[in-house]
Structures are given as structure tokens and as C-alpha cells.
Scaffold this motif. Structure first.
Motif, PDB file in Angstrom:
ATOM      1  N   PHE A 176       6.025   7.451  -7.051  1.00  0.00           N
ATOM      2  CA  PHE A 176       4.586   7.613  -6.919  1.00  0.00           C
ATOM      3  C   PHE A 176       4.295   8.307  -5.593  1.00  0.00           C
ATOM      4  N   VAL A 177       3.124   8.919  -5.531  1.00  0.00           N
ATOM      5  CA  VAL A 177       2.726   9.697  -4.361  1.00  0.00           C
ATOM      6  C   VAL A 177       1.455   9.099  -3.765  1.00  0.00           C
ATOM      7  N   GLU A 178       1.453   8.930  -2.451  1.00  0.00           N
ATOM      8  CA  GLU A 178       0.304   8.413  -1.711  1.00  0.00           C
ATOM      9  C   GLU A 178      -0.099   9.422  -0.637  1.00  0.00           C
ATOM     10  N   PRO A 179      -1.333   9.337  -0.136  1.00  0.00           N
ATOM     11  CA  PRO A 179      -1.672  10.123   1.051  1.00  0.00           C
ATOM     12  C   PRO A 179      -0.809   9.659   2.228  1.00  0.00           C
ATOM     13  N   PHE A 180      -0.398  10.583   3.053  1.00  0.00           N
ATOM     14  CA  PHE A 180       0.329  10.232   4.274  1.00  0.00           C
ATOM     15  C   PHE A 180      -0.652  10.272   5.432  1.00  0.00           C
ATOM     16  N   LYS A 181      -0.936   9.118   5.984  1.00  0.00           N
ATOM     17  CA  LYS A 181      -1.923   9.007   7.053  1.00  0.00           C
ATOM     18  C   LYS A 181      -1.250   8.636   8.357  1.00  0.00           C
ATOM     19  N   GLU A 182      -1.756   9.173   9.427  1.00  0.00           N
ATOM     20  CA  GLU A 182      -1.295   8.776  10.749  1.00  0.00           C
ATOM     21  C   GLU A 182      -1.799   7.367  11.044  1.00  0.00           C
ATOM     22  N   THR A 264      -4.982   2.824  10.436  1.00  0.00           N
ATOM     23  CA  THR A 264      -5.325   4.154  10.931  1.00  0.00           C
ATOM     24  C   THR A 264      -5.945   4.052  12.322  1.00  0.00           C
ATOM     25  N   PRO A 265      -5.987   5.171  13.059  1.00  0.00           N
ATOM     26  CA  PRO A 265      -6.557   5.144  14.417  1.00  0.00           C
ATOM     27  C   PRO A 265      -7.997   4.647  14.469  1.00  0.00           C
ATOM     28  N   ASP A 266      -8.754   4.808  13.366  1.00  0.00           N
ATOM     29  CA  ASP A 266     -10.140   4.336  13.370  1.00  0.00           C
ATOM     30  C   ASP A 266     -10.266   2.889  12.895  1.00  0.00           C
ATOM     31  N   GLY A 267      -9.127   2.209  12.734  1.00  0.00           N
ATOM     32  CA  GLY A 267      -9.149   0.785  12.428  1.00  0.00           C
ATOM     33  C   GLY A 267      -9.112   0.415  10.959  1.00  0.00           C
TER      34      GLY A 267
END
Length: 315
Positions: A176-182, A264-267
């Protein structure tokens, strides 16, 4: 050897891609059982006489992970043999190991997860790759459906490389494929003690040699460092703790579990997966979180054994 001398069957090794991690866990547990004077003997599911020998035990301590260990198959065998064991049962193990299924159930339970697109051997790779880019954006991360330890994960930043990999490198598998987020890789353990759930301090892992906390970084002590408790806002820590408990409950886990998250950086907190048989090395995630909560390694092992009472074990 008498039954009294063979009370605990320490089951380790196995034939999954995580055999090396399992053996490390098994050795740590063996040393703990020896320190505590608890009679035990070591078994590997690959042993030809495994089924005959394991039924001699009062309880099986499961110190292994991955396929044929954490996916319910071993638990089903032990159930059929009438042998109690540590950790979750067949249903929870199978649901948790199949990550898209686990995500669907945990999402229904009110926990935030990342969207995903499945890919199987009969799916069209070009069509799937285009759908991933259109619906998830770039970059994305490709994951095996039923593996642990970050085995096989790959990040893609363009359509062509994703299409090529789906075309040539995923045959016969389920992905499966997911978004890759920092963001921060965080994990949170849950223990069952005296019928109640105890949530451990969330642990943050900082990769030092890789783009993300991949299989290689997990195996290399120089490839990562821990922060426990995680250095995150109180709101994020509270969300992680609640989500770890909720996932444990929704998936009907038993004894202990460890949920992984991306913050994520925004919590924003995204639940990624749950480990029903997390690694048990003395310096691993679960032991580190337990230590931060004032729980010694030997007490951690005692707690896991005590939780096996639900499966019929009486120490």
C-alpha cells in the motif's frame, strides 16, 4: 526433564525477516528469566519437534516478531495445542499485522490515520501510480501490507520511479502507498497490569543516517537516537497516549502492544501501525519507555507473564 523444570517455553527465532531481532529479544528475555529464577527452556518454531515440546510448558513466552509469529499463525497453533501464551490472540494478531485492515478499524475507532491506496499483484501499476500521485500527492512511501521492522519501505518523489517499482519489484506481494510526510517518529507502549491498561511515556526516535526511520536505521545503533519522553507539545503527547490505548482496545490486543505514530511539525498526530509483539531488547523501544516509567526490565517481563493469565496461565 520434569514439567516443573520446563514451565516457561521461551519461543524465539522463527523464519520471518525479523529473525535477527527476535533472537536478540529472546536472549534478553532468557537472561531476565534466569535472573529471576524462573524455570524455562528455549524453543524455535523452526524446530521439527516444536509442537511436541511446547505443549510440555505451562506458558509460552513469545519473544519473536514478523510473519508466522506476529500474524496469528503461531497463536493459532498454540491455541490448538492448549498452550497459554503472552501477547495478543489470533484475531488481534491477524488484524494488526495487516496494516490496511488495522488502519481501517482504528480510524473507525476515532483515531487519525494517513490515507492510503492498496496495490496487489493483479492491479495495473501505471494506473495505481497515477492514482497515488493524484490522490496522495508527492512524495509517497510504499509499504508491504504485512511486514514489520520497516522492511521493504521505500520513498518516491516522482511518478516514473513509483511506476517502475510497482511494475518490476512488487510482483506476488501485497502493498500500500501512503503520503510521505516530514515529522517525528514516535512510538507508545501499552501494558496490561492487574486488569488495567497502563500507557508508557511516548518515545521519539531521531534517525541520524537515513531519510526516515527505515529498516537499516533500526538495526544500526549509530543510525538513530532516542528521546524519552518525546520532546513534543503536551497536546501531541496526550493525543499519542490516548490513541495508543484506543488502538489496543479497538484491535482487541492483549497483554502489551506498541503503536507507532508520525507527528508533523505543525503538531498533527497520525497513527501508523501497532506491534503486538514489540522487540524486547534491553535497550529497545519498549524497555526504554518502561524504564522512563520506573519499570525495570525484569518487572516488564513479569508483567507480560502475569497478563498471560487471561489465556489460562497461573504463575
Amino acid at each position: 526433564m520434569s514439567a516443573a523444570e520446563r514451565r516457561i517455553a521461551l519461543v524465539t527465532g522463527g523464519r520471518s525477516g525479523e529473525r535477527d531481532r527476535s533472537l536478540i529479544s529472546g536472549e534478553a528475555v532468557r537472561e531476565s528469566l534466569a535472573r529471576q529464577g524462573l524455570p524455562h527452556f528455549v524453543l524455535d518454531p523452526t524446530d521439527e519437534d516444536f509442537a511436541d515440546r511446547v505443549r510440555e510448558a505451562d506458558v509460552a513466552f513469545l519473544a519473536l516478531a514478523g510473519q508466522w509469529a506476529e500474524d496469528g499463525k503461531l497463536q493459532g497453533l498454540l491455541d490448538s495445542l492448549g498452550v497459554p501464551y503472552t501477547g495478543s490472540g489470533v484475531l488481534a494478531s491477524a488484524m494488526a499485522m495487516h496494516k490496511p485492515t488495522a488502519k481501517t478499524l482504528v480510524l473507525a475507532g476515532g483515531v487519525t490515520v494517513l490515507p492510503h491506496i492498496p496495490f496487489r499483484g493483479h492491479d495495473d501499476p501505471e494506473e495505481t501510480a497515477r492514482a497515488c500521485v493524484e490522490e496522495l500527492g508527492l512524495p509517497v512511501i510504499l509499504k508491504p501490507t504485512s511486514e514489520g521492522g520497516s522492511i521493504g519501505m521505500r520513498v518516491f518523489r516522482d511518478l516514473n520511479s513509483l511506476t517502475a517499482t510497482l511494475t518490476h519489484d512488487t510482483r506476488g506481494g501485497e502493498w500500500f502507498v501512503e503520503p510521505f510526510k516530514e515529522g517525528s517518529a514516535v512510538t507508545c507502549g501499552v501494558l496490561e497490569k492487574d486488569g488495567a491498561l497502563v500507557v508508557l511515556p511516548p518515545l521519539e526516535t531521531v534517525p541520524t543516517t537515513a531519510e526516515f526511520y527505515d529498516h537499516k536505521a533500526k538495526r544500526d545503533p549509530a543510525g538513530h537516537r532516542y528521546r524519552c519522553p518525546a520532546q513534543l507539545p503536551d497536546a501531541a503527547l496526550a493525543t499519542i497516549s490516548r490513541a495508543a490505548v484506543r488502538a489496543h482496545q479497538v484491535l482487541h490486543c492483549s497483554g502489551h502492544s506498541r503503536s507507532d505514530f508520525l507527528v508533523t511539525p505543525d503538531g498533527e498526530v497520525h497513527w501508523l501501525e501497532i506491534n503486538t509483539l514489540p522487540g524486547l531488547s534491553t535497550h529497545g523501544n519498549l524497555a526504554t519507555m518502561a524504564a522512563a516509567a520506573g519499570i525495570s526490565y525484569d518487572t516488564l517481563i513479569q508483567t507480560m507473564l502475569a497478563a498471560a493469565r487471561a489465556n489460562g496461565y497461573r504463575p
